[in-house]
Design an enzyme around this catalytic site. Structure first.
Site, short mmCIF file in Angstrom:
data_model
loop_
_atom_site.label_atom_id
_atom_site.label_comp_id
_atom_site.label_asym_id
_atom_site.label_seq_id
_atom_site.Cartn_x
_atom_site.Cartn_y
_atom_site.Cartn_z
N HIS A 158 -44.64 6.47 61.29
CA HIS A 158 -45.15 6.52 62.67
C HIS A 158 -46.28 7.54 62.76
CE1 HIS A 158 -41.09 4.73 63.37
NE2 HIS A 158 -41.80 4.00 64.22
N HIS A 179 -50.35 3.79 61.51
CA HIS A 179 -49.55 2.78 62.20
C HIS A 179 -50.12 2.48 63.58
CE1 HIS A 179 -46.15 0.67 63.95
NE2 HIS A 179 -46.04 1.62 64.87
N HIS A 191 -49.03 4.39 71.75
CA HIS A 191 -47.63 4.01 71.85
C HIS A 191 -46.68 4.85 71.01
CE1 HIS A 191 -48.05 2.00 67.97
NE2 HIS A 191 -46.75 1.80 67.98
N ASP A 192 -47.14 5.52 69.96
CA ASP A 192 -46.28 6.38 69.15
C ASP A 192 -46.83 7.80 69.06
OD1 ASP A 192 -44.05 4.87 68.49
OD2 ASP A 192 -45.06 3.86 66.83
N ASP A 214 -46.25 -4.18 67.16
CA ASP A 214 -45.56 -2.97 66.73
C ASP A 214 -44.70 -3.21 65.49
OD1 ASP A 214 -44.77 -0.31 66.83
OD2 ASP A 214 -43.06 -0.75 68.11
N GLN A 271 -34.72 -5.19 55.16
CA GLN A 271 -35.83 -6.04 55.54
C GLN A 271 -35.39 -7.45 55.89
OE1 GLN A 271 -39.09 -5.13 56.06
NE2 GLN A 271 -38.19 -3.10 55.86
#
Length: 1141
Positions: free
Chosen positions: A752, A756, A836-837, A950, A1001
């Site tokens: 993050h 990103h 956003h982060d 995202d 994943q």
């Protein structure tokens, strides 16, 4: 010596003494003049100013005088042409003789035979140039009114003149280029060429209605000039008419400047170019004042000249709608006076409103959400009708901090039983309706800041809690506290109003040298975000210690319930003996003073943390955005953050015990973007921005990992590609300054980070600008719409549509999201992706809640990180004027933009993932589908878009996907190490000693990314391309099989939802989507890895392999069904996936 208040009253009240000859003019002169103006002394002696002053001050008088004078001159000239005005007989005879001699040889270059001169009835007796002059003056008048209309519609003067220049170009093309003779200038081809040139220019500059009027007027003027201007050559006549048109437009511009502007008209220079057409929907605009007929009339009758509005209705304060200086000048010292009149509620009006709502509910065609909202209002009105009229005195706006006044709906008061909903009604109402009833009117419940009902659970009590704590006058920062706050009734009191009132006072005090703005996550200014922000303050992120990679380093860091925020303050009214600087808590944003160092010191690793003691507290307002995703637990605000500030013993599991938080410090200089603002050695990589698999890690290497400019550089390229700098007049330096400060605020953690954020920004840009097969857009031809947008509150650039320069598809079989989402909402989506982060700590929301981190306490354990990202990013934006790249947005646009950004950031909380997917599926599967004219539908699409961006890692190519997977796994392992050091259970997939990368994943794709892509694709919003028949025959094996599994059924659903019947012809056609292809390929890859791991584990221990194998086979079967039946609703799969979340 006159008192300032008396002087202000003299300015505002009519003056009955002074100039006896012109009392009206003198009164107006005294009313408008500035006391410090040099004109004030000489206005009595200037008779011309006294006469013209009322005309200049009154729009109606000046307009009527202008129109009357022009009409009188035109009538006079017409009468002169007809010979109705007396003249000398000898002059008439001489003129007639000259006319006959001139008409004998014939008119050279004439079009129509016959005598030249005036009109019948005596016109020949006058001068032969009087009729052409009168005609040219008439044409000038016609263009004058047309020009005045165009200028007041927002067309700039150069553009209006350019239209006539286009007509001149058309005439030159007809006469010189096409060789049309003078006898055929009135022919249809000649007129068609000229009007085509004008139409082409009009299409680029004007809206449809204005363009039609301009073309019709120009056509009529050209025809009249060719027929009537017989004194001139035929080839010159159109140019003379256009010259008269230019003079008329220039005259209109002059008249427009001298006439007073209306209060509702926007400044002409801020309208911008009209190259982008606007939307059809009407945007509500704040009115200056709202009144209730019966209530206001009763109030005015009781308090003579003082007028009041109903405080039971929400209203934006005037200081938010205009500058503080302008508002202070207008209201004067009278603004601080308090009126002790009572507020009455007209029961008859409420009963009438209840009856109207009941009639509306009888309409069976209303949507269910509208019926629910109306039913909520009806229940409220019916409840209030059972009570008597409420009389509540107004609160004195001058409130002393020593009075400890409290006005919170959530606390006991004498008026609570009258204002709150009775408990019997609360028990009878369903929970969803109860949340709607308790909601407040804020930017959370309304995109434009206007009062509207919002189905989201926004609780009124949480947003209206305000406490003014007792503070001693000797506090070091008591000068910085708001001493004047206007309080309305609790039912309409909102956090945005409280903060704006506090900021209005602080803006005056902080205008002094040395005053600093206090940055708090709770503050949300509503008006211009940088008013009152001094030039000497700055919020700068400085990370003291990075996140540890092992438990040994985490155990050595210090504890603290407050993250101290120290800075030096200086104020003129501070006593010299006060030397202790105040300390601000960066978690709750309130100042506190350091206690005695000997009082219970907590020492750990050589760092002593003193327990703070609260001495001062400003107005506390809980943010409305905290309650967007709340449960139905309680309607009473819990001041857990205040309790946390006063708590002496620190728990072992506190987040502060595990890492040193970033310290916010006030510095003398802001973080500015280095030169050059745009790096010129990145063109080769930036050319690949229009590809989904953008090589972002190669860009990082080119820029330099330690440079940290990737987010600002990519943001500039994308904004420049979309034309947002021109559409919103964004200053590039302020834009680069903010985005550089934003990327510096991202921490250097594995996943993050600023890389990103850049990847998410690129993903939302790609999803909104690339061609989408079968998507219909609300506009055609890149920005041309109907003329129904003239009543909009925004200009075309702000509410219009922008397109990427890389979008060059002309086929109507394709569309793009940017053709359905207005430019302001699109820019909000891009800014939200970059924010956003921001300041992400590298830990999950569950970890912050489990460790009782300050952010979790502040935001009540709900969307903790998402709220923190939005609040911290907006605090950074509002901290410095050098960061204000939205300076050209007005108040309403800024509120709307801020709302959209915050809602998009809050949508990235994965805890609400399935709620968003289910809501979106319901909207897509509805008969109407996505209504692009509905702002709520567009917001939902933008939220789904940023959610997909995202978590787009599994939808990238294998190389990029593995790089992103490595980052998130390392970040998970760091959290697992910290959980182990704290004695907490290690979260799933975060145990470094037991890696489960493939299972992580595969499960993430099956349960999170897969359903989201399926929903987004089923709505027909995924970029791709049609697969032609030749391509289908040439394809073999995997690509076609995969395309048959997923996109083909999806296109059936897309075509069924489209309004156009033409799309049904493509029902059987296939779509190639690169995003879904990568997702399926990566999912197959992880399934193969799981199978290989299970095979190797089965060789070692066959008995232990049975249970995991059966579980994995169920997951694989689920994703196969998803691939084969992708067009079906996934409502039955969601309940089985939620426990896995």
């Amino acid at each position: 010596m006159a008192v300032p208040g008396d002087a202000a009253r003299v300015r505002d009240k009519p003056v009955h003494s002074g100039v006896s000859q012109a009392p009206t003019a003198g009164r107006d002169c005294h009313h408008r003049a500035d006391p410090a103006s040099p004109r004030d002394s000489g206005c009595r002696g200037c008779w011309g100013d006294l006469v013209l002053q009322p005309l200049r001050s009154s729009r109606k008088l000046s307009s009527a005088l202008c129109a009357g004078s022009l009409s009188f001159l035109l009538a006079l000239l017409v009468r002169l042409v007809r010979g109705e005005v007396g003249c000398d007989l000898e002059q008439c005879k001489e003129a007639a003789a000259a006319e006959e001699e001139e008409a004998a040889p014939g008119a050279e270059g004439g079009v129509f035979p016959g005598p030249r001169g005036g009109a019948p009835g005596g016109g020949a007796r006058l001068s032969p140039w009087l009729q052409p002059s009168a005609l040219l003056f008439s044409l000038l008048c016609a263009f004058f009114w047309m020009g005045l209309y165009l200028l007041r519609a927002g067309v700039r003067l150069p553009l209006a003149v350019a239209l006539l220049a286009a007509c001149c170009g058309g005439e030159a093309l007809v006469q010189i280029g096409l060789g049309v003779g003078e006898d055929h200038l009135l022919s249809l081809p000649a007129a068609g060429v000229v009007l085509s040139c004008l139409a082409a220019a009009t299409w680029l500059v004007l809206r449809l209605r204005l363009g039609v009027l301009m073309i019709a007027l120009t056509s009529a003027v050209r025809t009249v000039s060719l027929i009537s201007l017989e004194r001139f050559k035929v080839a010159w006549r159109p140019y003379l008419a256009y010259l008269a048109g230019v003079l008329g437009i220039l005259l209109a511009r002059y008249v427009e400047q001298i006439l007073p502007q209306s209060a509702e008209a926007a400044p002409r220079e801020h309208l911008g170019s009209q190259l982008i057409a606007g939307t059809k929907e009407d945007i509500p605009v704040f009115k200056r004042r709202r009144r209730s007929s019966s209530v206001v009339s009763a109030e005015m009758s009781g308090c003579s000249s003082k007028s009041h509005r109903r405080t039971s209705l929400p209203c934006i304060p005037r200081e938010q709608l205009m500058g503080h200086s302008e508002w202070d000048h207008k209201r004067g010292p009278r603004g601080s006076q308090s009126s002790g009149t009572s507020i009455t509620v007209d029961i008859a009006v409420m009963g009438e409103a209840h009856g109207l709502i009941t009639d509306l509910l009888a309409d069976p065609s209303l949507p269910p959400n509208v019926c629910t909202s109306l039913r909520a209002v009806s229940n409220l009105l019916s409840t209030q009708l059972t009570f008597q009229a409420i009389h509540k005195p107004r609160v004195n706006p001058v409130t002393s901090l020593s009075e400890n006044y409290t006005c919170s709906d959530s606390e006991e008061s004498s008026e609570k039983d009258k204002l709150a909903i009775p408990k019997r009604l609360r028990r009878s109402l369903p929970p969803g309706l109860l949340r709607r009833v308790s909601s407040t009117w804020t930017t959370t419940t309304s995109a434009t800041g206007l009062p509207t009902l919002e189905p989201a659970p926004v609780r009124r009590d949480r947003s209206t809690s305000i406490k003014l704590q007792e503070a001693p006058s000797s506090s070091p920062d008591s000068w910085n506290n708001p001493v004047m706050m206007t309080l309305t009734k609790s039912r309409s009191f909102t956090s945005s109003y409280a903060i704006s009132a506090a900021n209005h006072v602080k803006a005056k005090k902080q205008s002094r040298p040395g005053a600093l703005a206090k940055i708090s996550p709770l503050s949300s200014p509503c008006s211009s975000p940088l008013q009152g922000t001094p030039a000497s303050s700055l919020v700068s992120k400085i990370s003291a210690v990075q996140f540890p990679e092992s438990a040994d380093t985490t155990a050595k860091q210090s504890l603290g319930s407050h993250r101290a925020l120290t800075y030096t303050q200086s104020a003129p009214d501070l006593s010299p003996q006060i030397l202790t600087p105040p300390v601000i808590c960066s978690s709750c944003g309130r100042p506190y003073s350091q206690g005695n160092p000997a009082d219970e010191p907590l020492e750990r690793s050589g760092v002593a943390t003193r327990t703070p003691s609260r001495t001062d507290d400003t107005a506390q307002v809980t943010s409305d955005y905290e309650t967007n995703n709340n449960s139905d637990s309680s309607d009473i605000v819990q001041n857990e953050d205040e309790t946390e500030c006063l708590r002496e013993p620190l728990r072992k599991a506190s987040a502060c015990s595990t890492y040193a938080p970033e310290t916010m410090m006030f510095l003398d200089k802001p973080i500015l973007a280095p030169e050059p603002l745009v790096m010129d050695n990145l063109d080769s990589i930036m050319e690949q921005l229009n590809t989904w698999n953008f090589p972002i890690f190669d860009l990082v290497e080119n820029i330099g990992r330690k440079c940290g400019r990737i987010l600002s550089q990519v943001s500039y390229r994308l904004f420049e590609d979309m034309g947002l700098f021109e559409a919103f007049k964004i200053p590039i330096r302020e834009f680069m300054n903010y985005f550089h400060a934003l990327e510096i605020g991202y921490r250097d953690i594995p996943y993050h980070n600023r890389i990103h954020a850049t990847d998410v920004l690129h993903a939302v840009w790609y999803l909104t600008t690339q061609p989408i097969p079968g998507l219909s857009t609300v506009i055609n031809d890149h920005g041309s719409t109907s003329d129904s947008d003239s009543d909009s509150g925004f200009t075309h650039g702000h509410m219009g549509y922008v397109f990427s320069k890389t979008y060059n598809v002309t086929d109507d079989k394709y569309g793009c999201l940017s053709g359905n989402i207005p430019a302001l909402e699109l820019m909000a989506l891009y800014v939200a992706a970059a924010m956003h982060d921001y300041d992400h700590p590298g830990r999950t929301n569950a970890f912050l809640v489990a460790t009782s981190a300050p952010q979790a306490v502040l935001y009540n354990d709900r969307s903790v990180l998402e709220n923190h990202h939005a609040a911290a990013a907006w605090n950074l934006f509002m901290s410095r004027p050098e960061y204000n790249f939205l300076i050209n947005l007005d108040h309403v646009e800024f509120k709307h933009f801020r709302f959209l950004v915050i809602e998009a950031i809050l949508a990235t909380d994965l805890k609400k993932h399935f709620d968003f997917v289910a809501k979106f599926n319901g909207k897509v599967n509805d008969d109407v589908g996505i209504d692009w004219t509905n702002e709520n539908d567009r917001l939902l699409v933008c939220q789904m878009c940023i959610k997909l961006a995202d978590i787009n890692g599994p939808a990238k190519c294998k190389e990029l996907h593995l790089q992103w997977t490595d980052g998130i796994v390392n970040e998970f392992y760091e959290q697992g190490d910290e959980e182990a050091s704290l004695g907490l259970p290690i979260s799933p997939f975060m145990d470094r000693s037991a890696p489960q990368l493939a299972n992580l994943q595969e499960s993430f794709i099956s349960h999170i990314v897969g359903p989201l892509c399926n929903s987004y694709d089923s709505a027909g919003l995924m970029p791709g391309k049609w697969v032609e028949d030749s391509d289908e025959s040439g394809d073999t094996d995997d690509p076609e099989e995969e395309e048959e599994e997923a996109p083909a059924p999806n296109e059936e659903e897309t075509c069924e939802n489209n309004e156009s019947p033409k799309k049904k012809t493509f029902k059987r056609r296939k779509i190639y989507c690169q995003i879904t292809q990568h997702l399926l390929q990566n999912h197959k890859m992880w399934k193969k890895v799981i199978e290989e791991e299970q095979r190797l584990a089965g060789i070692e221990n066959q008995s232990l392999d049975q249970t995991p194998q059966s579980h994995s086979s169920e997951q694989i079967q689920a994703i196969k069904e998803e691939e084969e039946e992708k067009g079906k609703p996934r409502g039955e799969e969601i309940p089985t996936q939620k426990p896995d979340q």
